[in-house]
Scaffold this active site. Sequence first.
Site, PDB file in Angstrom:
ATOM      1  N   ASN A   8       0.877  -1.172   0.000  1.00  0.00           N
ATOM      2  CA  ASN A   8       0.000   0.000   0.000  1.00  0.00           C
ATOM      3  C   ASN A   8       0.915   1.222   0.000  1.00  0.00           C
ATOM      4  OD1 ASN A   8      -1.721   2.114   0.591  1.00  0.00           O
ATOM      5  ND2 ASN A   8      -2.846   1.009   2.193  1.00  0.00           N
ATOM      6  N   ARG A  67      -2.050  -1.716  -3.912  1.00  0.00           N
ATOM      7  CA  ARG A  67      -3.058  -0.662  -3.921  1.00  0.00           C
ATOM      8  C   ARG A  67      -2.682   0.324  -5.021  1.00  0.00           C
ATOM      9  NH1 ARG A  67      -3.966   4.500   0.062  1.00  0.00           N
ATOM     10  NH2 ARG A  67      -6.042   5.053  -0.686  1.00  0.00           N
ATOM     11  N   HIS A 156     -10.962   5.511  -1.939  1.00  0.00           N
ATOM     12  CA  HIS A 156     -11.132   4.709  -0.712  1.00  0.00           C
ATOM     13  C   HIS A 156     -12.107   3.543  -0.923  1.00  0.00           C
ATOM     14  CE1 HIS A 156      -9.843   8.553   1.590  1.00  0.00           C
ATOM     15  NE2 HIS A 156      -8.818   7.712   1.572  1.00  0.00           N
ATOM     16  N   LEU A 185     -12.376   8.223   7.553  1.00  0.00           N
ATOM     17  CA  LEU A 185     -11.684   9.420   8.037  1.00  0.00           C
ATOM     18  C   LEU A 185     -10.272   9.069   8.485  1.00  0.00           C
ATOM     19  CD1 LEU A 185     -14.654  10.860  10.190  1.00  0.00           C
ATOM     20  CD2 LEU A 185     -14.177  11.212   7.746  1.00  0.00           C
ATOM     21  N   GLY A 186      -9.320   9.189   7.559  1.00  0.00           N
ATOM     22  CA  GLY A 186      -7.908   8.953   7.883  1.00  0.00           C
ATOM     23  C   GLY A 186      -7.147  10.233   7.596  1.00  0.00           C
ATOM     24  N   GLY A 188      -6.244  11.013   4.400  1.00  0.00           N
ATOM     25  CA  GLY A 188      -7.219  11.324   3.359  1.00  0.00           C
ATOM     26  C   GLY A 188      -8.575  10.971   3.949  1.00  0.00           C
ATOM     27  N   ARG A 217      -5.173  18.285   3.008  1.00  0.00           N
ATOM     28  CA  ARG A 217      -5.924  18.701   1.814  1.00  0.00           C
ATOM     29  C   ARG A 217      -7.152  19.519   2.198  1.00  0.00           C
ATOM     30  NH1 ARG A 217      -6.292  12.659  -0.462  1.00  0.00           N
ATOM     31  NH2 ARG A 217      -4.542  12.107   0.880  1.00  0.00           N
ATOM     32  N   MET A 258      -4.734  14.474  13.633  1.00  0.00           N
ATOM     33  CA  MET A 258      -5.913  14.782  14.443  1.00  0.00           C
ATOM     34  C   MET A 258      -5.630  14.714  15.941  1.00  0.00           C
ATOM     35  SD  MET A 258      -8.917  15.828  14.469  1.00  0.00           S
ATOM     36  CE  MET A 258     -10.160  15.582  13.203  1.00  0.00           C
ATOM     37  N   ARG A 259      -4.758  13.812  16.366  1.00  0.00           N
ATOM     38  CA  ARG A 259      -4.450  13.730  17.809  1.00  0.00           C
ATOM     39  C   ARG A 259      -3.835  15.028  18.293  1.00  0.00           C
ATOM     40  NH1 ARG A 259      -1.807   7.946  16.752  1.00  0.00           N
ATOM     41  NH2 ARG A 259      -1.342   9.158  14.897  1.00  0.00           N
ATOM     42  N   GLY A 305      -8.443   5.846  10.748  1.00  0.00           N
ATOM     43  CA  GLY A 305      -7.783   6.351  11.960  1.00  0.00           C
ATOM     44  C   GLY A 305      -8.636   7.246  12.835  1.00  0.00           C
ATOM     45  N   VAL A 306      -9.219   8.283  12.256  1.00  0.00           N
ATOM     46  CA  VAL A 306     -10.043   9.207  13.032  1.00  0.00           C
ATOM     47  C   VAL A 306     -11.408   8.569  13.337  1.00  0.00           C
ATOM     48  CG1 VAL A 306     -11.167  11.470  13.052  1.00  0.00           C
ATOM     49  CG2 VAL A 306      -8.882  11.216  12.047  1.00  0.00           C
ATOM     50  N   GLU A 359      -7.876  -2.491   4.680  1.00  0.00           N
ATOM     51  CA  GLU A 359      -7.635  -2.424   3.234  1.00  0.00           C
ATOM     52  C   GLU A 359      -6.684  -3.517   2.781  1.00  0.00           C
ATOM     53  OE1 GLU A 359      -6.746   1.834   3.920  1.00  0.00           O
ATOM     54  OE2 GLU A 359      -7.619   2.188   1.953  1.00  0.00           O
TER      55      GLU A 359
HETATM   56  N1  LIG Z   1      -6.785   7.880  19.077  1.00  0.00           N
HETATM   57  C1  LIG Z   1      -6.910   8.755  18.093  1.00  0.00           C
HETATM   58  N2  LIG Z   1      -7.600   9.900  18.276  1.00  0.00           N
HETATM   59  C2  LIG Z   1      -7.738  10.808  17.280  1.00  0.00           C
HETATM   60  N3  LIG Z   1      -7.215  10.645  16.067  1.00  0.00           N
HETATM   61  C3  LIG Z   1      -6.518   9.522  15.837  1.00  0.00           C
HETATM   62  C4  LIG Z   1      -6.322   8.521  16.819  1.00  0.00           C
HETATM   63  N4  LIG Z   1      -5.587   7.522  16.268  1.00  0.00           N
HETATM   64  C5  LIG Z   1      -5.314   7.906  14.996  1.00  0.00           C
HETATM   65  N5  LIG Z   1      -5.881   9.097  14.738  1.00  0.00           N
HETATM   66  C6  LIG Z   1      -5.787   9.906  13.512  1.00  0.00           C
HETATM   67  O1  LIG Z   1      -6.018   9.150  12.344  1.00  0.00           O
HETATM   68  C7  LIG Z   1      -5.360   9.793  11.235  1.00  0.00           C
HETATM   69  C8  LIG Z   1      -4.617   8.740  10.415  1.00  0.00           C
HETATM   70  O2  LIG Z   1      -5.548   7.808   9.976  1.00  0.00           O
HETATM   71  P1  LIG Z   1      -5.118   6.560   9.059  1.00  0.00           P
HETATM   72  O3  LIG Z   1      -6.363   5.842   8.683  1.00  0.00           O
HETATM   73  O4  LIG Z   1      -4.053   5.795   9.740  1.00  0.00           O
HETATM   74  O5  LIG Z   1      -4.537   7.377   7.827  1.00  0.00           O
HETATM   75  P2  LIG Z   1      -3.871   6.989   6.447  1.00  0.00           P
HETATM   76  O6  LIG Z   1      -4.038   5.498   6.254  1.00  0.00           O
HETATM   77  O7  LIG Z   1      -4.670   7.773   5.455  1.00  0.00           O
HETATM   78  O8  LIG Z   1      -2.461   7.433   6.551  1.00  0.00           O
HETATM   79  C9  LIG Z   1      -4.424  10.843  11.845  1.00  0.00           C
HETATM   80  O9  LIG Z   1      -5.022  12.124  11.733  1.00  0.00           O
HETATM   81  C10 LIG Z   1      -4.389  10.432  13.320  1.00  0.00           C
HETATM   82  O10 LIG Z   1      -4.168  11.520  14.172  1.00  0.00           O
HETATM   83  C1  LIG Z   2      -7.215   8.300  -1.912  1.00  0.00           C
HETATM   84  C2  LIG Z   2      -6.605   8.812  -0.673  1.00  0.00           C
HETATM   85  O1  LIG Z   2      -6.867   9.918  -0.240  1.00  0.00           O
HETATM   86  O2  LIG Z   2      -5.790   7.973  -0.022  1.00  0.00           O
HETATM   87  P1  LIG Z   2      -5.079   8.245   1.366  1.00  0.00           P
HETATM   88  O3  LIG Z   2      -6.181   8.437   2.364  1.00  0.00           O
HETATM   89  O4  LIG Z   2      -4.279   6.995   1.605  1.00  0.00           O
HETATM   90  O5  LIG Z   2      -4.243   9.474   1.177  1.00  0.00           O
HETATM   91 MG   LIG Z   3      -5.505   5.235   4.521  1.00  0.00          MG
END
Ligand SMILES: Nc1ncnc2c1ncn2[C@@H]1O[C@H](COP(=O)(O)OP(=O)(O)O)[C@@H](O)[C@H]1O
Ligand SMILES: CC(=O)OP(=O)(O)O
Ligand SMILES: [Mg+2]
Length: 373
Positions: A8, A67, A156, A185-186, A188, A217, A258-259, A305-306, A359
């Site tokens: 990924n 991915r 996603h 909500l990650g 992205g 973004r 976000m943390r 994550g969020v 994923e």
């Molecule tokens: N316990 C938590 N409280 C608040 N936000 C969190 C927590 N754990 C992870 N996050 C948030 O989740 C986001 C990352 O999400 P993730 O799905 O891992 O992202 P990606 O795969 O897109 O890199 C970050 O903004 C992180 O701060």
């Molecule tokens: C499509 C996309 O935004 O992917 P990621 O959340 O991994 O940045």
């Molecule tokens: Mg992701």
Amino acid sequence: MTTVFVVNSGSSSIKWELLDAESGSVYNGGIVERIGEPGGGAEDHDDGMQQILAKLGDEHPAVVGHRVVHGGAEFTQATVITDEVEHRLDEISVLAPLHNPENLKGIRAARAAFGDVPHVAVFDTAFHGTLPPEAYTYAIDADVAREHGIRRYGFHGTSYRYVAGKTAELLGRELSNLKLIVFHLGNGASVCAIDGGRSIDTSMGMTPLEGLVMGTRSGDIDPGALFHLGRAGMTLPELDQLLNRRSGLLGMTGTGDMRDVHSAADAGDENAKAALAVYYHRLRHYLGAYLVALGGADAIVFTAGVGENNAATRRETVTGLDGFGIELDAAANASSDRGARDISTPASATKVLVVPTNEELQIAREAVAAASL
Ligand SMILES: Nc1ncnc2c1ncn2[C@@H]1O[C@H](COP(=O)(O)OP(=O)(O)O)[C@@H](O)[C@H]1O
Ligand SMILES: CC(=O)OP(=O)(O)O
Ligand SMILES: [Mg+2]
């Protein structure tokens, strides 16, 4: 047992897993982060992939799942990668400049290392192949749109497919009878309206820039603001950098995590509090839109994550909607439980759920299926 190597490869990180597609057991895995940054995990994506391949040692997977964020109009399902497919992926890379070129580097390095096994591209866009024209069409000059491929795709999708299936399991219902609103909500972030397992609308557009407020973004912005900045002297690369990498939570607060935004808000930082208000406002905007698009929902689902970890985001998204049959159970929402769970009251007509995404497992399953193993 079918051992799958899943890559990924994101804009600034590469996540990888070696897992059994049937049981989901993960044998090995990791993440190379902050690629290209001073003090980061790797100089560039090629360096990152070489580190990961070194960690695999003697392990030899039966199939490799990659991915790929953007499949364009051409790739609407998981596809075995041939030289021709690799060439086509190269051509559509311009559609997702933050993601696809890095995805391709992962594919090239892994194909060089494991030349004797099938490699499968699993696309973020594929799940949204069911979007109706009214949802994917931008209201611009039709000739320009056709000539340049200007339309909405959505992203996603691998996560949405996995989470939709898990949600049906959790509710003990058939996916074909469910109306779902899933918030991924990650870093992205996007949201998807899913009717009977089919994506009917989603917040990301032609690129993963439209829609919700994200880590770096902007999400939705009046394109007129860009003309204004352009006339003020900003170049196209600067505008791209501004909206994709220096906006969202990072742009408003100084951190895209976000943390950290919550820590700052708890400490009284007004910028952080204001940014959270914008973040929630956008979530509620789409929630309202998709409740209407679906004609009501059986469940509102939070993931990534969020969505999985942040009770405040879930609470603020659905607060005050008892009149719409959406009632959060405050204690269940605030609990530190993990795993797929219901966080609404028994009386809530629309369930509110947390369903952790996976994923990598979804990519592994689709890779095995596409390779007919
Ligand atoms: N316990 C938590 N409280 C608040 N936000 C969190 C927590 N754990 C992870 N996050 C948030 O989740 C986001 C990352 O999400 P993730 O799905 O891992 O992202 P990606 O795969 O897109 O890199 C970050 O903004 C992180 O701060
Ligand atoms: C499509 C996309 O935004 O992917 P990621 O959340 O991994 O940045
Ligand atoms: Mg992701």
